[in-house]
Design a protein around this motif. Structure first.
Motif, short mmCIF file in Angstrom:
data_model
loop_
_atom_site.label_atom_id
_atom_site.label_comp_id
_atom_site.label_asym_id
_atom_site.label_seq_id
_atom_site.Cartn_x
_atom_site.Cartn_y
_atom_site.Cartn_z
N SER A 16 0.84 -1.20 0.00
CA SER A 16 0.00 0.00 0.00
C SER A 16 0.88 1.25 0.00
CB SER A 16 -0.93 0.02 1.22
OG SER A 16 -0.17 0.04 2.42
N GLY A 17 0.25 2.38 -0.23
CA GLY A 17 0.90 3.68 -0.08
C GLY A 17 2.14 3.86 -0.92
N ILE A 18 3.19 4.39 -0.30
CA ILE A 18 4.44 4.69 -0.98
C ILE A 18 5.07 3.43 -1.58
CG2 ILE A 18 6.83 5.38 -0.55
CD1 ILE A 18 5.69 7.47 1.43
N GLY A 19 5.07 2.34 -0.82
CA GLY A 19 5.67 1.11 -1.32
C GLY A 19 4.96 0.58 -2.54
N LEU A 20 3.64 0.60 -2.53
CA LEU A 20 2.86 0.12 -3.67
C LEU A 20 3.12 0.97 -4.90
CD1 LEU A 20 0.72 -1.65 -4.98
CD2 LEU A 20 -1.04 -0.16 -3.97
N SER A 21 3.09 2.29 -4.71
CA SER A 21 3.35 3.18 -5.84
C SER A 21 4.73 2.91 -6.43
CB SER A 21 3.24 4.64 -5.40
OG SER A 21 3.56 5.51 -6.46
N SER A 22 5.72 2.74 -5.57
CA SER A 22 7.08 2.48 -6.04
C SER A 22 7.16 1.16 -6.79
CB SER A 22 8.04 2.47 -4.85
OG SER A 22 8.03 3.72 -4.17
N GLY A 82 16.78 -14.98 -9.79
CA GLY A 82 18.18 -15.19 -10.10
C GLY A 82 19.16 -14.27 -9.42
N THR A 83 18.69 -13.13 -8.93
CA THR A 83 19.58 -12.17 -8.29
C THR A 83 18.74 -11.11 -7.58
OG1 THR A 83 21.51 -10.72 -8.63
CG2 THR A 83 19.74 -10.60 -10.27
N ILE A 84 19.39 -10.11 -7.03
CA ILE A 84 18.70 -8.92 -6.53
C ILE A 84 19.58 -7.71 -6.86
CG2 ILE A 84 19.65 -9.25 -4.20
CD1 ILE A 84 17.09 -7.84 -3.15
N ASN A 85 19.01 -6.76 -7.59
CA ASN A 85 19.73 -5.56 -8.00
C ASN A 85 19.33 -4.33 -7.21
OD1 ASN A 85 18.83 -7.03 -10.96
ND2 ASN A 85 21.02 -6.89 -10.45
N VAL A 86 18.07 -4.35 -6.73
CA VAL A 86 17.52 -3.19 -6.02
C VAL A 86 16.83 -3.67 -4.76
CG1 VAL A 86 15.91 -1.24 -6.12
CG2 VAL A 86 17.16 -1.93 -8.19
N LEU A 87 17.20 -3.09 -3.63
CA LEU A 87 16.50 -3.34 -2.37
C LEU A 87 15.92 -2.03 -1.89
CD1 LEU A 87 15.69 -4.96 0.17
CD2 LEU A 87 17.98 -4.44 1.09
N TYR A 88 14.60 -1.97 -1.79
CA TYR A 88 13.94 -0.78 -1.26
C TYR A 88 13.42 -1.10 0.13
CZ TYR A 88 10.78 3.23 -0.88
OH TYR A 88 10.12 4.37 -0.45
N ASN A 89 14.17 -0.67 1.15
CA ASN A 89 13.77 -0.86 2.55
C ASN A 89 12.75 0.22 2.90
OD1 ASN A 89 15.56 -3.06 3.44
ND2 ASN A 89 17.22 -1.61 3.06
N ASN A 90 11.49 -0.13 2.81
CA ASN A 90 10.44 0.88 2.93
C ASN A 90 9.58 0.73 4.17
OD1 ASN A 90 8.49 2.96 1.93
ND2 ASN A 90 7.16 1.16 1.74
N VAL A 91 9.69 -0.39 4.89
CA VAL A 91 8.82 -0.62 6.04
C VAL A 91 9.07 0.42 7.12
CG1 VAL A 91 8.31 -2.17 7.95
CG2 VAL A 91 8.56 -3.09 5.66
N GLY A 92 8.00 0.94 7.69
CA GLY A 92 8.12 1.88 8.80
C GLY A 92 6.85 1.93 9.61
#
Length: 269
Positions: A16-22, A82-92
């Motif tokens: 939801s919110g910012i995370g969903l939009s992203s 297969g990998t991870i290129n982007v980690l968005y730590n958004n939980v708050g």
């Protein structure tokens, strides 16, 4: 080609919110997105919507207060794509009933917010970085807050936890830059997420808008497009920074809005 074409991104708190939009914006720009959230049904629903519109996404459960759950989310991302290129730590998290002034704050709430808001960033980065090194680099993006840069009457733990995120962002950037890993933060001001609009009366939203340099409040997409920029190679020479996306709310002398109103009243009289 999209701006993050074929990159693999994990978005925490993405239902939801910012995370969903992203997550939606990253997927539209070509990323394969894992949406991780305590609200697993919401995460799966968001992923299904992205897939139906031609993107690639998965929705999974995440308890950001538990190290094993964060590791599982990283492992799922790598095992699935297969990998991870982007980690968005958004939980708050925040709790206006318990996260009070320093004298009256619930100390258990202090520990909970430090664990979820700050330690989750450390843990997520801890488990993502080795995979990013194998992939030749990556981008870690952390949601901070304007609460990290200004005092408030309440939310002592929230503000302190987000200030820690700002500095942890610098430490990660300094420690792993030579591995081609960038780490940056985004500090939102008031953003008109569904939760904000549901919980804040219009009069309160107007107060925030009054003190903005811009004549409007922010939308989730304003953060989403900032995340997209930081996830993409367009920001390849930016690291250790926290971008303040807050409409100029903290830009001016705090008295300027009232001064302008006074001058307007004098002019009209």
């Amino acid at each position: 080609m999209g701006r993050v074409q074929d990159k693999v991104a994990l978005v925490t708190g993405g239902a939801s919110g910012i995370g969903l939009s992203s997550a939606i914006i990253l997927a539209k720009e070509g990323a394969k997105v894992v949406i991780a959230d305590f609200n697993v049904e919401g995460a799966k629903e968001a992923a299904e919507k992205i897939n139906a519109e031609g993107g690639t996404a998965s929705g999974i459960f995440l308890d950001a207060g538990q190290e094993q759950s964060i590791k599982d989310a990283i492992d799922y991302t790598v095992n699935t794509y297969g990998t991870i290129n982007v980690l968005y730590n958004n939980v708050g998290l925040t709790n206006l009933q318990k996260d009070l002034d320093v004298v009256n704050i619930d100390l258990d709430e202090w520990d909970r917010l430090m664990n979820v808001n700050t330690k989750s960033v450390l843990i997520g980065s801890r488990y993502a970085i080795p995979h990013m090194i194998k992939a030749g680099g990556g981008s870690i993006i952390n949601t901070a807050s304007m609460a990290a840069f200004a005092g408030d009457a309440i939310r002592s733990a929230y503000g302190a936890s987000k200030a820690a995120v700002v500095n942890l962002t610098r430490y990660i950037a300094a420690q792993y830059g030579k591995d081609h890993i960038r780490c940056n933060g985004v500090a939102p001001g008031l953003i008109l997420t569904p939760a904000a609009e549901r919980n804040m009366p219009p009069a309160v939203l107007d107060i925030f808008k009054k003190f903005n340099a811009l004549p409007y409040n922010g939308e989730p997409e304003d953060i989403g497009y900032t995340v997209l920029f930081l996830a993409s190679d367009e920001s390849k020479y930016i690291t250790g920074q926290t971008i303040q996306v807050e409409g100029g709310h903290y830009l001016s002398n705090p008295s300027i809005a009232d001064f302008n109103a006074y001058m307007e009243s004098v002019k009209n009289n």
